[in-house]
Design an enzyme around this catalytic site. Sequence first.
Site, PDB file in Angstrom:
ATOM      1  N   CYS A 187      61.828 -40.036  55.867  1.00 35.65           N
ATOM      2  CA  CYS A 187      61.771 -40.879  57.167  1.00 35.65           C
ATOM      3  C   CYS A 187      60.477 -40.645  58.005  1.00 35.65           C
ATOM      4  CB  CYS A 187      62.932 -41.068  57.997  1.00 35.65           C
ATOM      5  SG  CYS A 187      64.397 -41.644  57.361  1.00 35.65           S
ATOM      6  N   HIS A 227      59.063 -38.686  62.970  1.00 32.37           N
ATOM      7  CA  HIS A 227      60.037 -39.411  62.278  1.00 32.37           C
ATOM      8  C   HIS A 227      60.104 -40.851  62.666  1.00 32.37           C
ATOM      9  CE1 HIS A 227      64.347 -40.381  61.613  1.00 32.37           C
ATOM     10  NE2 HIS A 227      64.250 -39.556  60.680  1.00 32.37           N
ATOM     11  N   LYS A 264      72.894 -32.071  63.573  1.00 34.81           N
ATOM     12  CA  LYS A 264      71.816 -31.261  63.093  1.00 34.81           C
ATOM     13  C   LYS A 264      72.164 -29.737  63.654  1.00 34.81           C
ATOM     14  CE  LYS A 264      68.434 -34.951  62.502  1.00 34.81           C
ATOM     15  NZ  LYS A 264      68.346 -34.927  61.128  1.00 34.81           N
ATOM     16  N   ASP A 295      61.117 -35.131  71.060  1.00 32.88           N
ATOM     17  CA  ASP A 295      61.998 -35.227  70.219  1.00 32.88           C
ATOM     18  C   ASP A 295      62.339 -33.804  69.612  1.00 32.88           C
ATOM     19  OD1 ASP A 295      63.455 -35.156  67.597  1.00 32.88           O
ATOM     20  OD2 ASP A 295      62.249 -36.982  66.781  1.00 32.88           O
ATOM     21  N   GLN A 334      64.785 -31.271  65.418  1.00 32.82           N
ATOM     22  CA  GLN A 334      64.681 -30.281  64.495  1.00 32.82           C
ATOM     23  C   GLN A 334      64.388 -28.990  65.048  1.00 32.82           C
ATOM     24  OE1 GLN A 334      65.279 -30.623  61.352  1.00 32.82           O
ATOM     25  NE2 GLN A 334      65.601 -32.470  61.089  1.00 32.82           N
TER      26      GLN A 334
HETATM   27  N1  PMP Z   1      63.651 -36.934  64.758  1.00 35.59           N
HETATM   28  C1  PMP Z   1      63.572 -36.185  63.904  1.00 35.59           C
HETATM   29  C2  PMP Z   1      62.426 -35.168  63.989  1.00 35.59           C
HETATM   30  C3  PMP Z   1      64.486 -35.911  62.797  1.00 35.59           C
HETATM   31  O1  PMP Z   1      64.628 -34.760  62.007  1.00 35.59           O
HETATM   32  C4  PMP Z   1      65.712 -37.065  62.917  1.00 35.59           C
HETATM   33  C5  PMP Z   1      66.694 -36.821  61.881  1.00 35.59           C
HETATM   34  N2  PMP Z   1      66.181 -36.313  60.431  1.00 35.59           N
HETATM   35  C6  PMP Z   1      65.736 -38.012  63.821  1.00 35.59           C
HETATM   36  C7  PMP Z   1      64.745 -38.069  64.811  1.00 35.59           C
HETATM   37  C8  PMP Z   1      66.701 -38.998  63.910  1.00 35.59           C
HETATM   38  O2  PMP Z   1      67.938 -38.427  64.096  1.00 35.59           O
HETATM   39  P1  PMP Z   1      69.299 -39.076  64.033  1.00 35.59           P
HETATM   40  O3  PMP Z   1      69.349 -39.861  62.797  1.00 35.59           O
HETATM   41  O4  PMP Z   1      70.374 -38.049  64.146  1.00 35.59           O
HETATM   42  O5  PMP Z   1      69.283 -40.184  65.081  1.00 35.59           O
END
Ligand code: PMP
Length: 407
Positions: free
Chosen positions: A365, A122, A225, A199, A202
């Site tokens: 993203c 991401h 999430k 990270d 997910q």
């Molecule tokens: N890493 C991953 C794998 C994600 O899916 C996301 C959210 N789509 C993020 C980071 C960022 O998370 P947040 O916007 O809640 O900070």
Amino acid sequence: MSINIQEIRSQFPVLTREVNGKPLVYLDNGATSQKPKFVLDVLDEYYEKYNANVHRGIHTLSQEATDKMEEARRKVQQFINAKNDYEVIFTRGTTEGINLISNVLREVLTAEDEIIITEIEHHSNIVPWQILCQRTGAKLKYIPLTKEGVLDIDQLDNLLTDKTKLVCVNQVSNALGVVNPIETIIEKAHQKGAWVLIDAAQSAPHTKVDVQAMDCDFLVFSGHKMYGPTGIGVLYGKEDILNSLPPFHGGGEMIKDVSMEVSTYACLPFKFEAGTPDIAGIIGLGAAVDFINSIGIETIHNYEKELVDYTIQRLSEFEEVEIYAKDAEHSGAVSFNLKLDGVHSSDVGMILDKKGIAVRTGHHCAQPIMQHFNIPGTVRASFAVYNTKEEVDIFIEGLKTAIRMLG
Ligand code: PMP
């Protein structure tokens, strides 16, 4: 543990609503999950019954708020099996957790050092490291993807050197739903003396995350999430590493003593929690952990696996559908496109929305993955424990309409 989906669904008020005259089919859980009444009630209860600032007050409300907040920290500690509750730092989310570490490492890294990330991250696990490398002169390297779209893990041995200070990788890709081989990555990185940041944005909602078993050095995730409120997240770090790092934000709560010349810092976790925390969010996150525990993360994992497998099976019925990294292990999400000329993922998303079906379209993203496949975006269906096979069938029917209309 058996699972009663109708009972679970009844706990989510939003699932009763209609969208465009159709019952909502919410398959955008990778972006954010819906919230059960239990979590909403806990948030209300905080504001209605014991709203007060934490840690400083001698009065009853402040003590109650502090107790509930620290209880939530212990719930999160158990949820990820951290050794100590003070290794759980509250942040605004995954993004802030990663930025916290990348910022404090500015004082630690030099131009001699290297960071390894992957092509399947991401943006929030790419851009902070690019900024850090620009500021320190450190080198950023990527584990590439195979043609199929999974990490080419064989490349890791060549990328890791004695200069590698940190390896950052997601446990599950938000863009493709693919499970990454983090055990191998952690083991190999540690052999070179590098730290590993996972990270878990997910993975935490879908699978057991055990920081001691995986032996990661840092782990980050977001509350929103995993059935919790927005604006709250977690950074886990090993005690000795967190203690060795300089603070991030300066301000109230994070100090021991302040004079006009110099300050000393509070112990963990407060050293990294400057200012009034998101008290309601933290307590709400604790409630979200309770909700997950009430079903059991293993039960959730197994049930969602059935849903994802079923979705891949149903999507495979269409010759017009291309599923990305189809044969890889998936968790929580599936990404695909229609192989129809001039059709963009958003065209599919708009048709599905007319039928009350919420999916995410675009680059998620994760533009390097899109560049890898030479596509602007994908359609992603992502799941939570309240989704059903019937909803997958409705989604598939919606997709048939999209193929008819766009073909
Ligand atoms: N890493 C991953 C794998 C994600 O899916 C996301 C959210 N789509 C993020 C980071 C960022 O998370 P947040 O916007 O809640 O900070």
